[in-house]
Motif scaffolding. Structure first.
Motif, PDB file in Angstrom:
ATOM      1  N   ALA A 155       9.192   1.802 -10.436  1.00 63.97           N
ATOM      2  CA  ALA A 155       9.403   0.773  -9.439  1.00 63.97           C
ATOM      3  C   ALA A 155       9.877  -0.466 -10.170  1.00 63.97           C
ATOM      4  CB  ALA A 155       8.119   0.482  -8.683  1.00 63.97           C
ATOM      5  N   VAL A 156      11.116  -0.852  -9.948  1.00 60.72           N
ATOM      6  CA  VAL A 156      11.722  -1.953 -10.692  1.00 60.72           C
ATOM      7  C   VAL A 156      11.769  -3.174  -9.792  1.00 60.72           C
ATOM      8  CG1 VAL A 156      13.763  -2.743 -11.921  1.00 60.72           C
ATOM      9  CG2 VAL A 156      13.103  -0.342 -12.013  1.00 60.72           C
ATOM     10  N   ALA A 157      11.323  -4.311 -10.263  1.00 60.66           N
ATOM     11  CA  ALA A 157      11.346  -5.532  -9.468  1.00 60.66           C
ATOM     12  C   ALA A 157      12.200  -6.576 -10.149  1.00 60.66           C
ATOM     13  CB  ALA A 157       9.924  -6.078  -9.274  1.00 60.66           C
ATOM     14  N   VAL A 213       3.999  -2.716  -6.714  1.00 58.00           N
ATOM     15  CA  VAL A 213       3.239  -1.627  -7.327  1.00 58.00           C
ATOM     16  C   VAL A 213       3.393  -0.395  -6.445  1.00 58.00           C
ATOM     17  CG1 VAL A 213       0.978  -0.806  -8.043  1.00 58.00           C
ATOM     18  CG2 VAL A 213       1.604  -3.203  -8.399  1.00 58.00           C
ATOM     19  N   ALA A 214       3.802   0.711  -7.046  1.00 59.71           N
ATOM     20  CA  ALA A 214       4.042   1.943  -6.302  1.00 59.71           C
ATOM     21  C   ALA A 214       2.882   2.911  -6.499  1.00 59.71           C
ATOM     22  CB  ALA A 214       5.337   2.601  -6.765  1.00 59.71           C
ATOM     23  N   THR A 215       2.403   3.510  -5.387  1.00 56.45           N
ATOM     24  CA  THR A 215       1.315   4.487  -5.442  1.00 56.45           C
ATOM     25  C   THR A 215       1.645   5.666  -4.539  1.00 56.45           C
ATOM     26  OG1 THR A 215      -0.267   2.681  -5.740  1.00 56.45           O
ATOM     27  CG2 THR A 215      -1.158   4.854  -5.123  1.00 56.45           C
ATOM     28  N   VAL A 274       5.206   7.149  -0.561  1.00 55.32           N
ATOM     29  CA  VAL A 274       4.943   6.222  -1.656  1.00 55.32           C
ATOM     30  C   VAL A 274       4.638   4.870  -1.032  1.00 55.32           C
ATOM     31  CG1 VAL A 274       5.840   5.037  -3.685  1.00 55.32           C
ATOM     32  CG2 VAL A 274       6.415   7.440  -3.279  1.00 55.32           C
ATOM     33  N   ARG A 275       3.467   4.296  -1.380  1.00 57.36           N
ATOM     34  CA  ARG A 275       3.090   2.975  -0.882  1.00 57.36           C
ATOM     35  C   ARG A 275       3.509   1.944  -1.926  1.00 57.36           C
ATOM     36  NH1 ARG A 275      -2.621   2.944  -0.586  1.00 57.36           N
ATOM     37  NH2 ARG A 275      -2.720   2.040  -2.679  1.00 57.36           N
TER      38      ARG A 275
END
Length: 845
Positions: free
Chosen positions: A17-19, A37-39, A49-50
């Motif tokens: 996950a790129v920000a 944040v990816a979960t 994916v949250r």
């Protein structure tokens, strides 16, 4: 691709996950951007994916009031699957300083009450259609009566966005009460969770999002509005697709990143990534008759590997007869006897054309079938052969022996009928007006004693033609001979004036060299004639002189040579050209493999004609630039010579009188003079312009297609083959075996810095050195990054106009990405740089 002179470096973007953030600073507490944040989660039977979104600050904030104007670049409909969305927590259930983790139902806008404070009701679907009625104190009003009743009464929310489903959101206009607040005063956190995404797990596109945050800056300055953006996607593995068929293979190379890199695909099921026609979807066709051609009607299989009795083509037109397929050769049958003859004409096709047969054993265009004698081996039965040779050397015309046995009344050792068929009707050894008178004396005779020269049963104009064709000649005429041919060799292009000396040459009417007519034939004297050679094939050729029906031959009498070169090796050296296929292709041209240009002393090797896949060949470490695609088939229809090495400083100075190179003797670097280094600091214009290195030399720059074809030498990998890796390699760590680049360049101010003497690294499959690195090499083409999309498939020469010229091969300061077969560079044609040199090419003629 950056200009080579800029020595620009390429960078790549990788990650999960790129920000990426964009914000602005206000008062004591300033917004610094978003963190995502990816979960992975599972909900309602779907893999999701949250993505939790946190607002970051450089100091303590009082409260984060709300977020709104959330957008996916390009619109939700074009970017997100229907089941995805952005869910934002309402304050009425707030506790513990962290947003709740509940998701409610999968489609909360369709379930429960919009006015009751229930768990699902505490989420707003940002980006979907707003609920038509909601007057709960927990939520702003969603009434549609007009802008004044929507609760969107803050100027920072554009009115135009109120009806745009791509940019929905909400904001409470009455802080500091708890309604609409994410945090509770005093909130000393520098990172506050403001919302969360849910995307389907297979939604892996690279997306850009924007979001507006409202917060209290902690200094009593009231509400601050800031905008931020971020990009995100889920990493996935991409597989290199070398042959461009849409299927990749792990052995060809992989990359792990968000977006699809050029030349890579998600599929890793290719079973032959060097052949676009073989992959899991390859259709194999049943070949019942075993002739190598299949037919769809006979049966098909879709798989990687070839099964017994199956082939890749479906061109068979009769799969029950192995003699009939698309390559069936039909032979013209002029006399209709069921026997054909190749010299009469052939057709290659499925069906039998009228007047053609499969049999090719007829050696006579009249009704005489195979089996008759053909002692002159010209493919025509002697009874039909109108060449009056004596191939059995018994002193008797072969035609007379076979067709008209008879006496020798003049006792000259030649059968009378043979002489008369030649036109010597009065048997005096020469065809003259006396024979013509004798001929007309027989005209109209029902049973002529002689005069039917073509044995067709009648005396007519055809017989007169034979007699006149032999005028002044005869079996009694003196033989003519060839004593010498001067000069005995000349250019492939022809045009060499040759003097032929011998005896009785004044009657010679035609001269052929290698089967092609040499004209004009000029009789200088009875013992000398001159001709001008036609274009020919390399090597020795027979010279044939004709006078009437008589011929004389000088076997290997003339040699076609490369007038501009000295032959160093006629046939390719198997230790250098290790591929049997390449050696056969070179040998088939008949041209010498390794030569030295006489004018410049440049050593060159022959590159045969052929077809290859031009474009993107990524390595294990580097992908391809967009300018390297699409991969496309290119056919070069002519063989050419190419410099075995880059042009050296010594070769340039010998021709031009000066040495412009930077890397010659530079004492402060510890260098000593070595003019076998490649010349550099030479512009394209200096090389090709008036008075330049190539002017009047017969040499040229290779085209970009010729350069890449010569580099690859039958390989399809990022780097060409060499000892131990004959089929090439994609491994960047091995490039030091074949080239000089950034990885093995010496440190600044050391003797090993910069260019190196040519030929120190291993050659490719054609015997070419330094195709990777040392110096970039100018080629002839104008540069266009999009040229491959419209490039001709045969002998492409680049765009017709441009501002920059192409360079290939990489240089001493280039990382291994630039040393790949398909890497393309560019620079202005008047630009001279210490990283660019060149290599020459030449047509054989």
């Amino acid at each position: 691709m950056a200009r080579i002179g800029n020595l620009a470096a390429a960078v790549g973007l990788f990650g999960g996950a790129v920000a990426c953030t964009l914000g602005e600073r206000n008062a004591e507490a300033a917004f610094t951007g978003y963190t995502v944040v990816a979960t992975p989660i599972t909900n309602s039977g779907q893999n999701l994916v949250r993505y939790e979104v946190f607002a970051n600050f450089n100091g303590a904030t009082d409260t984060v009031l709300n977020v709104f104007n959330f957008q996916a670049q390009g619109g939700w409909g074009a970017n997100l699957p229907a089941a995805s969305g952005f869910w934002h927590k309402d304050n009425s259930d707030y506790s513990g300083g962290v947003l709740g983790q509940e998701y409610g139902t999968w489609a909360p806008q369709l379930t429960g009450s919009v006015t009751a404070n229930r768990p699902f009701d505490s989420f707003l679907l940002i980006g979907g259609a707003p609920t038509s009625t909601n007057s709960s104190s927990a939520d702003p009003s969603w009434g549609l009566a007009g802008a004044g009743s929507l609760g969107w009464n803050v100027a920072q929310i554009p009115v135009a966005n109120l009806t745009n489903a791509n940019t929905l959101g909400w904001f409470n206009s009455s802080p500091p009460n708890n309604q609409g607040r994410v945090g509770v005063a005093p909130n000393t956190a520098t990172q506050v969770k403001v919302g969360q995404f849910i995307l389907l797990a297979n939604d892996q596109a690279l997306r850009t999002f924007t979001l507006r945050t409202a917060f209290n800056n902690g200094a009593g300055g009231g509400t601050v509005f800031v905008d931020g953006s971020f990009q995100l996607c889920q990493n996935r593995t991409w597989y290199r697709d070398l042959d461009g068929d849409g299927f990749g293979a792990a052995t060809s190379g992989t990359l792990s990143q968000c977006a699809q890199p050029f030349g890579y695909v998600l599929s890793n099921t290719d079973c032959n990534d060097a052949d676009a026609s073989i992959n899991p979807n390859t259709i194999w066709y049943r070949d019942i008759d075993g002739d190598g051609f299949g037919a769809a009607a006979s049966g098909t299989l879709s798989q990687c590997v070839q099964s017994a009795d199956y082939v890749r083509n479906n061109l068979d037109c009769n799969d029950a007869d192995p003699s009939i397929n698309p390559y069936t050769i039909w032979f013209r049958d002029l006399d209709g006897d069921g026997f054909g003859f190749a010299a009469n004409g052939t057709l290659t096709q499925c069906t039998q054309p009228a007047g053609y047969v499969l049999n090719n054993t007829d050696n006579c265009p009249t009704n005489s079938n195979p089996g008759q004698e053909d002692c002159d081996n010209d493919g025509v039965g002697d009874v039909c052969d109108v060449a009056f040779e004596d191939c059995d050397a018994d002193g008797v015309c072969d035609l007379a022996e076979i067709a008209a046995p008879g006496g020798d009344s003049n006792s000259n050792g030649v059968l009378d009928d043979c002489e008369r068929l030649f036109g010597d009707l009065n048997l005096d050894g020469v065809v003259t007006s006396a024979d013509l008178s004798a001929f007309f004396a027989q005209w109209g005779s029902a049973d002529p004693e002689f005069g039917d020269l073509n044995l067709d049963g009648m005396i007519d104009g055809a017989d007169i033609s034979i007699l006149l064709a032999n005028w002044g000649d005869g079996f009694g005429a003196e033989p003519f001979t060839i004593a010498a041919i001067t000069p005995a060799q000349g250019s492939l292009t022809g045009g060499t004036t040759v003097s032929i000396s011998g005896t009785n040459l004044s009657t010679v009417t035609s001269v052929t060299i290698g089967g092609a007519a040499a004209t004009p034939v000029t009789v200088v004297s009875p013992s000398t004639i001159t001709v001008v050679t036609p274009p020919g094939s390399y090597g020795v050729q027979d010279v044939v002189l004709k006078a009437g029906q008589r011929t004389t031959v000088k076997v290997d009498g003339f040699a076609y040579v490369l007038s501009w070169a000295t032959v160093l090796e006629q046939n390719p050296n198997p230790a250098v050209v290790t591929s049997v296929t390449l050696r056969n292709a070179i040998t088939a041209t008949g041209l010498p493999w390794r030569v030295r240009d006489n004018g410049t002393d440049i050593e060159m090797v022959l590159i045969p004609k052929g077809t290859f896949s031009m474009g993107c060949s990524g390595s294990t470490q580097y992908g391809c630039d967009a300018s390297e695609g699409p991969v496309h088939a290119v056919t070069l229809t002519n063989a050419f010579y190419m410099g075995r090495y880059e042009v050296t400083q010594a070769q340039w100075q010998a021709r031009m009188g000066t040495n412009p190179s930077y890397f010659k003797a530079i004492p402060q670097n510890g260098n000593t003079a070595n003019t076998n280094r490649p010349v550099e600091q030479v512009s394209w214009n200096t090389i090709k312009g008036a008075g330049g290195f190539l002017a009047g030399a017969g040499l040229r720059l290779p085209t970009e297609a010729e350069w890449e074809y010569a580099y690859r030498a039958g390989t399809a990998t990022a780097f060409h083959g060499f000892t131990g890796y004959l089929t090439g390699t994609n491994n960047d760590a091995l490039v030091g075996n074949i080239g000089w680049g950034l990885e093995n360049n010496g440190a600044l101010n050391t003797a090993n810095y910069g260019t190196k003497a040519v030929g120190q690294k291993l050659a490719n499959g054609f015997g070419l050195h330094d195709m990777s690195g040392n110096v970039w090499e100018w080629v002839n083409d104008w540069y266009s990054s999009s040229y491959y999309a419209s490039s001709p498939s045969t002998n492409p020469t680049g765009p017709t106009t441009g501002t920059s010229r192409s360079v290939r091969g990489g240089g001493w300061g280039t990382d291994t990405s630039g040393l790949r077969a398909s890497e393309r560079g560019l620079d202005l044609p008047d630009f001279a740089y210490y990283g660019i040199g060149f290599r020459v090419a030449r047509n054989p003629q």
